[in-house]
Design an enzyme around this catalytic site. Structure first.
Site, mmCIF file in Angstrom:
data_model
loop_
_atom_site.group_PDB
_atom_site.id
_atom_site.type_symbol
_atom_site.label_atom_id
_atom_site.label_comp_id
_atom_site.label_asym_id
_atom_site.label_seq_id
_atom_site.Cartn_x
_atom_site.Cartn_y
_atom_site.Cartn_z
ATOM 1 N N HIS A 1 0.784 -1.226 0.000
ATOM 2 C CA HIS A 1 0.000 0.000 0.000
ATOM 3 C C HIS A 1 0.825 1.290 0.000
ATOM 4 O O HIS A 1 0.333 2.341 -0.408
ATOM 5 C CB HIS A 1 -0.931 0.006 1.220
ATOM 6 N N TYR B 1 -14.798 6.035 8.110
ATOM 7 C CA TYR B 1 -13.751 6.456 7.172
ATOM 8 C C TYR B 1 -14.169 6.037 5.763
ATOM 9 O O TYR B 1 -14.435 4.863 5.509
ATOM 10 C CB TYR B 1 -12.436 5.774 7.554
ATOM 11 N N THR C 1 -4.798 10.583 -0.781
ATOM 12 C CA THR C 1 -6.164 10.395 -0.299
ATOM 13 C C THR C 1 -6.505 11.412 0.788
ATOM 14 O O THR C 1 -5.628 12.053 1.362
ATOM 15 C CB THR C 1 -6.359 8.981 0.294
#
Length: 785
Positions: free
Chosen positions: A474, A588, A601
């Site tokens: 990630h 979230y 993001t």
């Protein structure tokens, strides 16, 4: 070693008569073609630098400017207002002596034309940057477009030329730092429905004290960084959220992507691997040549930042004792392959030529047919990448920093990507298709905890029955970037490369190809592989994954109800969570900030006062009329859309507060307010996987080629991780994860989501079609009870 033998281009012997050279014409030819490929890549990069440097103009526009200037001069006019004459006066003496007066004028005119052309390019780039910095168009309603937005639409004119992948990078605006008061107000608004009046009053006082004392000081440092850095968030986000994490990245950070739901193009494992590897390498070629179109906001010409594509291939996350490091190599001509406990290096280029899919299948089949057993300690070596980071860093430094272990580890880390040939069969199959989908998700999320290399930018998994998937690290990029890659791969595999009637890859095979190279290891028993495996296995056993294709309706019906599909789903999740836990939680939802350079993001806090009011109106439907429920739903949907727009345009809450917290740590000061904000758990973590290249899939004529999307593990031990993908007009695929160790999370949450999807649709249809309140109450009672 195999590659050493391939590198020998000549042999020689020393005799009494002298040195006898024996040149290998074939080897020299391979060296020539390989070198030619390298030079072609260099020239292509140089060409792309020029094209990007002059965008939105073109190199040919220089010739146009020169012709216009010379034509104007031919009419006895001076378009430069005396500048050409001044340039001529300052020409070097050597040119003045060698050129005639007419030649000097021509050179001066060319210099002036070039300077004018460069000035026009700078002006166009400035205008493009100003236009891309305007985001108010996102907040305007259809049919009520302001004059400024109409003028702003000129951005289409500056985007008319076909751009390269990175053409817009230098024209994208920098992420702005929000005003601290605005961020605090939005934060307090987001936590109001989640706290009691006493707790909210206490947090409000903390926020006021923070703004009055420490906040403005931290804000000044942050604005200074924003002036200096390309993006004031992204480097700290990558460092502190990802690379400094010491817990396992498997499940906690890495995420997965799935194959088609109904279709498996071939059941031949080697063939599917051959086409998949080829498609991935074709995508890498497009990235290297910048032939991919820049991603844009759907339905607009507004480009998104493409910086995350730079580290897609040839990248690995190297462990460190305190922080990991992302290592990226410019190019790699091989992939690393794992099968039945053995590691291989598979060369995918030969003399500068990409192997055909059939040749890669041929090489993969050699690996599958290899009967040799794993070496001592080799089979479960990958568990080191699945466990805690600090032990892996120490083991890597002690046992993999030299010798044969370093050479083999370098082969894995420098590979274009990692391929795992799994011995299991996965997919929606058998008597329990839903349960098998859940097993499929777990296989991609963590597998056996040692048969993936979780440090690689992404690992491709090819199962025994031909099903595929991937596991992505990630820190280097977010899911939309990997989803774009995977969409291209699936479409290229199924519709362009294809298979013959026997399920084999197309193309010819050069049987003289050297076999895949088996990697060798010298791993001592004290290398702590078993300890890392125990940690990873406990984590994997605790994760509960469920995949649910919802096919009763999709975004088509949601749009007919005049509701944003994302808002519809998010409000359904709020309703489902309330039914599951009896309350609300901090939620979230990932939103992108790629409208800005190097943007990643931002958080959309989906649980708002408006969404809570709607959920409570459904719960207490005996006192709420149908019009009131529908009105509250629409208000909540509009609020959600506004929060999403604010996050996309740089006015979010959480990244700003996160950076303020980092500055406070650098200054060595503590903030009770920031400490409390950043310690709040996200018990409901959600993300939408966008379908970005619908033109690659013909869902009208081939509806069976539906992608399942992907998912991730829960962020909080007592929470849910929910990923969803809106496919076509009539389908939404959900991926939900939680932990067995938490008794408060239930695996049946998908059934709850499904029920509330129906319920919300029913509520809206009742109002739109003017049916009876009795029907609404009946549906509400049926789902809630």
């Amino acid at each position: 070693m195999a590659e050493a033998h391939q590198a020998v281009a000549f042999q020689f012997t020393i005799t009494p008569e002298g040195i006898d050279l024996q040149l290998s014409r074939q080897a020299l030819g391979q060296i020539y073609r390989s070198g030619l490929r390298c030079w072609k890549k260099r020239l292509s990069r140089m060409k792309n630098r020029v094209l990007k440097g002059v965008y939105p103009a073109s190199p040919s526009s220089w010739l146009f400017v020169v012709i216009v200037i010379l034509a104007t001069m031919y009419t006895q006019s001076d378009p430069s207002m005396g500048l050409i004459t001044k340039i001529q006066e300052h020409l070097p003496l050597s040119l003045s002596l060698t050129l005639s007066a007419q030649g000097q004028t021509m050179v001066s005119a060319l210099l002036f034309s070039t300077l004018l052309w460069l000035s026009l390019i700078l002006a166009l780039r400035f205008c493009l940057k100003v236009l891309l910095s305007y985001h108010r168009w996102m907040f305007e309603q259809h049919g009520r477009i302001s004059t400024i937005t109409k003028v702003w639409s000129l951005v289409r004119l500056l985007s008319s030329r076909t751009p390269l992948l990175y053409s817009y990078q230098t024209s994208l605006p920098h992420l702005p730092v929000p005003a601290i008061r605005d961020t605090l107000e939005r934060f307090l608004e987001s936590v109001r429905p989640l706290q009691s009046p006493a707790d909210f009053e206490r947090v409000s006082r903390l926020a006021a004290d923070f703004e009055r004392t420490l906040g403005n000081r931290l804000q000044r440092y942050l604005k200074l960084k924003a002036l200096w850095a390309t993006n004031y968030v992204s480097d700290w986000w990558e460092e502190y959220v990802y690379l400094r994490g010491r817990s396992p990245i498997m499940v906690n950070s890495n995420y997965y992507g799935m194959d088609f739901l109904y279709v498996t193009p071939t059941s031949n494992q080697a063939a599917r691997a051959g086409n998949t590897i080829t498609a991935l390498l074709l995508y890498r070629r497009k990235v290297n040549r910048e032939e991919l179109k820049p991603s844009r906001i759907p339905g607009t010409v507004i480009p998104l930042c493409a910086a995350q594509c730079e580290r897609m291939f040839n990248t690995t996350r190297a462990p460190g004792e305190e922080t990991d490091v992302l290592q990226h190599w410019q190019d790699s001509e091989f992939v690393a392959v794992y099968h039945r406990g053995r590691y291989y290096r598979l060369w995918v280029y030969r003399a500068g030529r990409l192997l055909s899919p059939r040749e890669i299948q041929y090489q993969i089949q050699k690996i599958l047919d290899d009967p040799s057993p794993p070496q001592a300690g080799e089979e479960k070596l990958g568990a080191l990448t699945a466990g805690n980071r600090t032990p892996w860093a120490r083991v890597r430094k002690q046992y993999f920093s030299s010798g044969v272990n370093k050479r083999s580890l370098d082969c894995i880390e420098k590979a274009a990507f990692f391929v795992s040939l799994d011995e299991q069969e996965e997919g929606m199959k058998g008597d329990d298709p839903e349960g098998n989908l859940d097993c499929y998700a777990k296989a991609l999320l963590h597998g056996k905890c040692y048969d993936r290399w979780f440090d690689k930018s992404f690992s491709v998994v090819v199962f025994k029955n031909g099903k595929t998937g991937l596991n992505a690290e990630h820190s280097w990029a977010d899911a939309p970037t990997v989803a774009h890659l995977w969409e291209f791969t699936l479409a290229t595999d199924a519709f362009q490369l294809g298979y013959d009637i026997d399920g084999n890859c197309r193309g010819e095979v050069e049987h003289s190809l050297p076999p895949p190279q088996r990697l060798t290891w010298d791993i001592p028993p004290e290398a702590q592989v078993s300890e890392s495996l125990a940690v990873a296995q406990a984590l994997a056993d605790d994760v509960d994954c469920h995949v649910f294709p919802f096919m009763e309706f999709g975004k088509g019906r949601m749009k007919k109800l005049k509701i944003s599909p994302d808002a519809f789903i998010q409000l359904s999740l709020q309703l489902a969570y309330y039914r599951d836990r009896g309350g609300f939680c901090l939620t979230y939802e990932a939103s992108m900030t790629r409208l800005f350079r190097e943007g990643r993001t931002e958080t959309v806090r989906s649980c708002s006062s408006e969404s809570c009011a709607f959920v409570l109106s459904i719960k207490d439907s005996t006192h709420s009329g149908r019009e009131e429920c529908c009105s509250l739903f629409r208000k909540a949907a509009e609020k959600h859309q506004n929060l999403y727009r604010l996050a996309m345009t740089g006015s979010g809450i959480d990244r700003h507060l996160f950076c303020l917290y980092v500055v406070s740590k650098y200054l060595g000061v503590d903030s009770p307010f920031l400490k409390e904000v950043l310690s709040e758990p996200w018990r409901l973590s959600t993300s939408q996987t966008p379908v970005q290249q619908m033109e690659l899939f013909d869902l009208v004529n081939h509806p069976e080629f539906i992608s399942l999307g992907g998912g991730f593990g829960p962020v909080a031990d007592d929470g849910y991780g929910v990923s969803y993908i809106i496919v076509g007009e009539n389908m939404v695929n959900f991926h939900v994860s939680c932990k067995h160790s938490c008794k408060e999370t239930v695996s049946e949450v998908l059934c709850i989501i499904k029920g509330f999807f129906r319920l919300i649709e029913t509520v809206l249809k009742m109002v739109l079609h003017k049916t009876f309140l009795k029907s609404v109450l009946h549906n509400t009672k049926r789902v809630l009870l």
